[in-house]
Design a protein around this motif. Structure first.
Motif, mmCIF file in Angstrom:
data_model
loop_
_atom_site.group_PDB
_atom_site.id
_atom_site.type_symbol
_atom_site.label_atom_id
_atom_site.label_comp_id
_atom_site.label_asym_id
_atom_site.label_seq_id
_atom_site.Cartn_x
_atom_site.Cartn_y
_atom_site.Cartn_z
ATOM 1 N N ALA A 233 0.812 -1.214 0.000
ATOM 2 C CA ALA A 233 0.000 0.000 0.000
ATOM 3 C C ALA A 233 0.843 1.261 0.000
ATOM 4 O O ALA A 233 0.318 2.372 -0.165
ATOM 5 N N ARG A 234 2.137 1.096 0.181
ATOM 6 C CA ARG A 234 3.023 2.274 0.203
ATOM 7 C C ARG A 234 4.409 1.853 -0.260
ATOM 8 O O ARG A 234 4.950 0.869 0.227
ATOM 9 N N THR A 235 4.958 2.580 -1.208
ATOM 10 C CA THR A 235 6.347 2.389 -1.609
ATOM 11 C C THR A 235 7.013 3.752 -1.717
ATOM 12 O O THR A 235 6.362 4.761 -2.029
ATOM 13 N N CYS A 236 8.296 3.764 -1.461
ATOM 14 C CA CYS A 236 9.057 5.016 -1.486
ATOM 15 C C CYS A 236 10.353 4.823 -2.251
ATOM 16 O O CYS A 236 10.934 3.732 -2.257
ATOM 17 N N ALA A 237 10.805 5.878 -2.878
ATOM 18 C CA ALA A 237 12.055 5.853 -3.625
ATOM 19 C C ALA A 237 12.680 7.239 -3.575
ATOM 20 O O ALA A 237 12.027 8.224 -3.199
ATOM 21 N N ARG A 238 13.931 7.287 -3.959
ATOM 22 C CA ARG A 238 14.618 8.569 -4.115
ATOM 23 C C ARG A 238 15.244 8.581 -5.494
ATOM 24 O O ARG A 238 15.886 7.614 -5.902
ATOM 25 N N CYS A 239 15.055 9.672 -6.199
ATOM 26 C CA CYS A 239 15.532 9.786 -7.577
ATOM 27 C C CYS A 239 16.398 11.030 -7.720
ATOM 28 O O CYS A 239 16.082 12.088 -7.147
ATOM 29 N N GLU A 240 17.485 10.906 -8.461
ATOM 30 C CA GLU A 240 18.333 12.048 -8.794
ATOM 31 C C GLU A 240 18.458 12.145 -10.311
ATOM 32 O O GLU A 240 18.587 11.134 -11.002
ATOM 33 N N VAL A 241 18.429 13.368 -10.801
ATOM 34 C CA VAL A 241 18.631 13.650 -12.218
ATOM 35 C C VAL A 241 19.795 14.623 -12.331
ATOM 36 O O VAL A 241 19.842 15.635 -11.623
ATOM 37 N N ARG A 242 20.741 14.293 -13.211
ATOM 38 C CA ARG A 242 21.886 15.180 -13.452
ATOM 39 C C ARG A 242 21.873 15.617 -14.910
ATOM 40 O O ARG A 242 21.464 14.862 -15.790
ATOM 41 N N ALA A 243 22.369 16.833 -15.144
ATOM 42 C CA ALA A 243 22.411 17.374 -16.501
ATOM 43 C C ALA A 243 23.569 18.365 -16.600
ATOM 44 O O ALA A 243 24.197 18.726 -15.599
ATOM 45 N N GLN A 244 23.836 18.816 -17.824
ATOM 46 C CA GLN A 244 24.990 19.685 -18.043
ATOM 47 C C GLN A 244 24.822 21.048 -17.391
ATOM 48 O O GLN A 244 25.809 21.678 -17.007
ATOM 49 N N ASN A 245 23.581 21.517 -17.256
ATOM 50 C CA ASN A 245 23.341 22.823 -16.650
ATOM 51 C C ASN A 245 21.925 22.837 -16.084
ATOM 52 O O ASN A 245 21.148 21.886 -16.275
ATOM 53 N N VAL A 246 21.589 23.911 -15.396
ATOM 54 C CA VAL A 246 20.296 23.955 -14.706
ATOM 55 C C VAL A 246 19.128 24.004 -15.683
ATOM 56 O O VAL A 246 18.041 23.488 -15.396
ATOM 57 N N GLU A 247 19.336 24.611 -16.852
ATOM 58 C CA GLU A 247 18.263 24.670 -17.835
ATOM 59 C C GLU A 247 17.959 23.265 -18.373
ATOM 60 O O GLU A 247 16.788 22.861 -18.485
ATOM 61 N N GLN A 248 18.995 22.514 -18.700
ATOM 62 C CA GLN A 248 18.806 21.155 -19.188
ATOM 63 C C GLN A 248 18.228 20.259 -18.099
ATOM 64 O O GLN A 248 17.411 19.364 -18.376
ATOM 65 N N LEU A 249 18.621 20.520 -16.853
ATOM 66 C CA LEU A 249 18.080 19.757 -15.729
ATOM 67 C C LEU A 249 16.570 19.937 -15.623
ATOM 68 O O LEU A 249 15.827 18.959 -15.422
ATOM 69 N N ALA A 250 16.103 21.153 -15.751
ATOM 70 C CA ALA A 250 14.663 21.415 -15.634
ATOM 71 C C ALA A 250 13.885 20.678 -16.716
ATOM 72 O O ALA A 250 12.816 20.099 -16.457
ATOM 73 N N THR A 251 14.415 20.663 -17.919
ATOM 74 C CA THR A 251 13.747 19.961 -19.016
ATOM 75 C C THR A 251 13.747 18.455 -18.778
ATOM 76 O O THR A 251 12.723 17.774 -18.973
ATOM 77 N N ALA A 252 14.904 17.910 -18.356
ATOM 78 C CA ALA A 252 15.002 16.464 -18.121
ATOM 79 C C ALA A 252 14.064 16.030 -17.004
ATOM 80 O O ALA A 252 13.449 14.953 -17.077
ATOM 81 N N TRP A 253 13.957 16.845 -15.951
ATOM 82 C CA TRP A 253 13.089 16.459 -14.841
ATOM 83 C C TRP A 253 11.632 16.346 -15.278
ATOM 84 O O TRP A 253 10.906 15.460 -14.821
ATOM 85 N N GLN A 254 11.192 17.195 -16.164
ATOM 86 C CA GLN A 254 9.809 17.093 -16.631
ATOM 87 C C GLN A 254 9.558 15.757 -17.337
ATOM 88 O O GLN A 254 8.485 15.157 -17.198
#
Length: 392
Positions: A233-254
């Protein structure tokens, strides 16, 4: 006119004076590793040593109990040294933060010996939780770096290097809420939160083909259910996304977020997403400061590998570098071929090579600060930068 050779002697003599206590600090941090936001003993060891060097120390800055700010001198040019001291869960100082922290403290103590002559204020900033939520980002937001003209630190590594950037990174805690039921008698009555996470992981795995080079997604499951015969009934995870810069990071996270939303849509589980800390920005190392550091490092018998155009992992020093002229070189020692974030790397943290890295790192950073202070062009540039930031 300042006698630069006399300043050099003052700084190097100060490192020699403090060397036994700096090595003891590095070993003490290594022997008692403390993870993010739990670095109480580590911060106290650093604060106590700086107070013994006549620094004015403020502990628990910006509502972070394990942060600190220590200053000495009254000059208009503020040179900041960032000390890291958090360890990794389970593998201790496998990123070498005992070396990083002790070298920064040594640099502050050494440059402080010449602060009055150079018209400096030396500022040691104790920055917790680099391996987690990013203490530097929170201290930056709290204004701790507002008066800092130049920010510096060294990072433990298998080699001496300069000029590298770092990957921007964002981290999220992921929770799916479903409905429990008997896994054999009535599984159709349940809503399987683990299935939702499985679908998300599968979607992310397929997404990787469509992500730009340099974008990395990685994560762990922190709760996959409690009993094998109960629909989770409940699961948890932690996810990290890395990218070349903050702009690319925002796009990848979406794109990654859509994968988590797909897990919820397919199973009927409720998705909860919570950002962990703040995004780490990409690192921008100051070319002029880097050039000075390379020169003084060469005087210590070390040769730094130029890593311009390359990216190392991720660091909250990147956020500082977007606001303040910054260097974040690596200081090398023999690690038997081991890389950071492994138990093998941690095993070399109290080696003679690591001890030398503490002292050479402290010396190189302090001499870099002295050179910046005695160069009319650099001093003017850095002070103008502070004024411009404070006006904006």
């Amino acid at each position: 006119m300042t006698d630069t050779s006399a300043v050099h002697r003052t700084v190097t003599d100060a490192v020699r004076y403090w060397r036994e206590r700096l090595v003891a600090l590095s070993h003490g941090l290594h022997d008692e590793p403390e993870t993010a936001l739990r670095e109480h003993r580590s911060a106290a060891k650093i604060a106590d040593l700086l107070e013994s060097g006549d620094f004015a120390v403020t502990r628990g800055v910006a509502d972070l109990p394990t942060s600190l700010v220590a200053t000495r001198g009254t000059g208009d040019l503020v040179i900041g040294f960032c000390a890291e001291y958090d360890a990794l869960p389970g593998i201790g100082h496998a990123c070498g933060h005992n070396v990083n922290g002790a070298a920064a403290v040594g640099a502050a103590l050494a440059l402080a010996a010449a602060a009055d002559e150079l018209g400096l204020t030396v500022k040691l900033i104790g920055t917790p939780a680099e391996e987690d939520i990013g203490g530097k980002v929170l201290l930056l937001d709290a204004g701790v770096f507002d008066d800092v003209a130049a920010a510096m630190m060294v990072h433990a590594a298998p080699e001496d290097s300069v000029g590298a950037s770092s990957l921007a990174i964002g981290a999220w805690d992921v929770t799916y809420l479903g409905k429990p039921s008997h896994a054999a008698l009535a599984p159709w009555e349940g809503v399987n939160a683990l299935d939702a996470l499985t679908i998300a992981h599968t979607a992310i795995g397929l997404l990787r083909q469509q992500l730009p080079p340099g974008v990395v997604v990685h994560g762990i499951v922190t709760d996959g259910g409690q009993a094998v015969n109960v629909i989770p009934a409940r699961t948890c995870a932690r996810c990290e996304v890395r990218a070349q810069n903050v702009e690319q990071l925002a796009t990848a996270w979406q794109r990654v977020r859509a994968c988590f939303e797909a897990g919820a849509l397919a199973t009927g589980a409720e998705l909860q997403l919570r950002q962990r800390g703040r995004d780490f920005a990409d690192l921008r190392q100051d070319p002029a400061m880097t050039e000075v550091y390379v020169q003084v490092l060469g005087g210590l018998g070390r040769t730094a590998v130029a890593r311009h155009g390359e990216s190392m992992a991720s660091t909250d020093m990147g956020n500082v570098s977007q606001r303040v002229p910054t260097i974040h070189p690596t200081i090398g020692y023999d690690t038997g071929g081991a890389q950071q974030h492994t138990p093998e790397f941690s095993a070399y943290g109290k080696s003679p090579g690591a001890d030398r890295a503490v002292l050479d790192g402290a010396t190189a950073l302090a001499l870099t600060g002295a050179c910046l202070a005695t160069s009319p062009a650099q001093r003017s540039r850095l002070l103008t930068g502070v004024r411009n930031r404070q006006r904006s």
